[in-house]
Design an enzyme around this catalytic site. Structure first.
Site, mmCIF file in Angstrom:
data_model
loop_
_atom_site.group_PDB
_atom_site.id
_atom_site.type_symbol
_atom_site.label_atom_id
_atom_site.label_comp_id
_atom_site.label_asym_id
_atom_site.label_seq_id
_atom_site.Cartn_x
_atom_site.Cartn_y
_atom_site.Cartn_z
ATOM 1 N N GLU A 144 0.844 -1.317 0.077
ATOM 2 C CA GLU A 144 -0.024 -0.124 -0.033
ATOM 3 C C GLU A 144 0.862 1.165 0.053
ATOM 4 O O GLU A 144 0.607 2.321 -0.779
ATOM 5 C CB GLU A 144 -0.928 -0.022 1.161
ATOM 6 C CG GLU A 144 -1.851 -1.148 1.008
ATOM 7 C CD GLU A 144 -2.924 -1.264 0.038
ATOM 8 O OE1 GLU A 144 -3.072 -0.216 -0.572
ATOM 9 O OE2 GLU A 144 -3.140 -2.212 -0.267
ATOM 10 N N HIS A 147 1.823 2.132 -3.512
ATOM 11 C CA HIS A 147 1.002 2.722 -4.464
ATOM 12 C C HIS A 147 1.227 4.366 -4.004
ATOM 13 O O HIS A 147 0.980 5.322 -4.930
ATOM 14 C CB HIS A 147 -0.479 2.434 -3.940
ATOM 15 C CG HIS A 147 -1.106 1.203 -4.563
ATOM 16 N ND1 HIS A 147 -0.691 0.975 -6.052
ATOM 17 C CD2 HIS A 147 -1.547 -0.060 -4.161
ATOM 18 C CE1 HIS A 147 -1.386 -0.410 -6.039
ATOM 19 N NE2 HIS A 147 -1.644 -0.842 -4.904
#
Length: 269
Positions: A144, A147
């Site tokens: 995450e 990203h």
């Protein structure tokens, strides 16, 4: 046709508002793809919008008494984040100065995210239902974080802008009717948007793998993590119609990449 061209020219000009950028360094895993970003939307603007959305979610969760209710889990996730955050300098040195934050919402969904600018949010279900180890949590969190480092959110907005403008250009040039325009929209969706989204997921897998390895978390945990995710999901859509790689394809890519980051893990232990 001349009228169609006159309509298309200004639309084509809007596409030139996109610029090629390199948001991160390649790292050991070699994520070198250059990205197209809409020049009218800055990183700072996206980070600000993300922060507002994040704090809105926290406010709502707090009002429902589901924010950070498990002190042990919150502390565990924040400790892992403290291990991972220093490693971002290998991909993006400026990210060390982001205002990183980690919070947990009591929710049974298998979900986690890191918004642009470093705002991390975990649902308790992904940790508890999958019985994740620290190393497996590090793989999710690193994924995450990747990203955010790669600004995939800003890239997605830029792609959506380009896709909309591109469909208008096709319609203007060919004089498409409504049914054909819908077909063109579908072609843009499956030919432009989804492949890029799958590519972004693979980039996040690889960068997350390296972040975790540099922080001292076993790369092999990436395999067990996605095996657990595949089992919990009960199958997934075909890769061609999914924004995520298939579990089998994802695991294969990770297996092929683990030898490249294994020395980083050994050094960090």
């Amino acid at each position: 046709m001349r009228l169609h061209l006159l309509i298309a020219v200004p639309l084509l000009m809007t596409l030139t508002a996109c610029e090629t950028v390199q948001t991160t360094q390649g790292g050991t895993v070699g994520v070198e793809r250059q990205q197209m970003m809409f020049g009218g939307l800055s990183s700072a603007q996206v980070n600000q919008m993300a922060a507002e959305s994040y704090f809105g979610m926290l406010t709502e969760a707090r009002s429902q008494n589901v924010l950070n209710t498990d002190a042990a889990l919150v502390g565990r996730l924040r400790r892992i984040a403290d291990d991972l955050i220093p490693q971002v300098e290998y991909f993006r040195p400026d990210a060390r100065n982001w205002e990183w934050e980690v919070n947990v919402i009591e929710n049974e969904q298998l979900n986690a995210s890191c918004m642009p600018g470093g705002k991390i949010l975990f649902f308790s279900g992904i940790v508890n239902r999958l019985e994740l180890t620290d190393a497996e949590i590090a793989q999710i969190m690193g994924h995450e974080m990747a990203h955010a480092l790669r600004e995939h959110g800003r890239e997605a907005v830029s792609r959506a802008y380009a896709a909309q403008a591109g469909t208008q250009v096709v319609g203007a040039l060919l004089g498409l009717g409504e049914s054909t325009r819908q077909a063109a929209d579908a072609a843009v969706q499956y030919g432009l948007m989804l492949p890029h989204s799958r590519g972004n997921e693979t980039e996040a897998d690889l960068i997350g793998l390296e972040l975790a390895a540099r922080a001292g978390y076993s790369p092999e945990a990436s395999i067990s993590l996605w095996q657990k995710m595949a089992a919990a999901s009960g199958g997934s859509p075909p890769a061609f119609l999914s924004t995520h790689p298939s579990p089998q394809g994802r695991i294969q890519t990770l297996r092929e990449t683990i030898p490249r980051v294994q020395p980083l893990y050994q050094q960090a232990r």
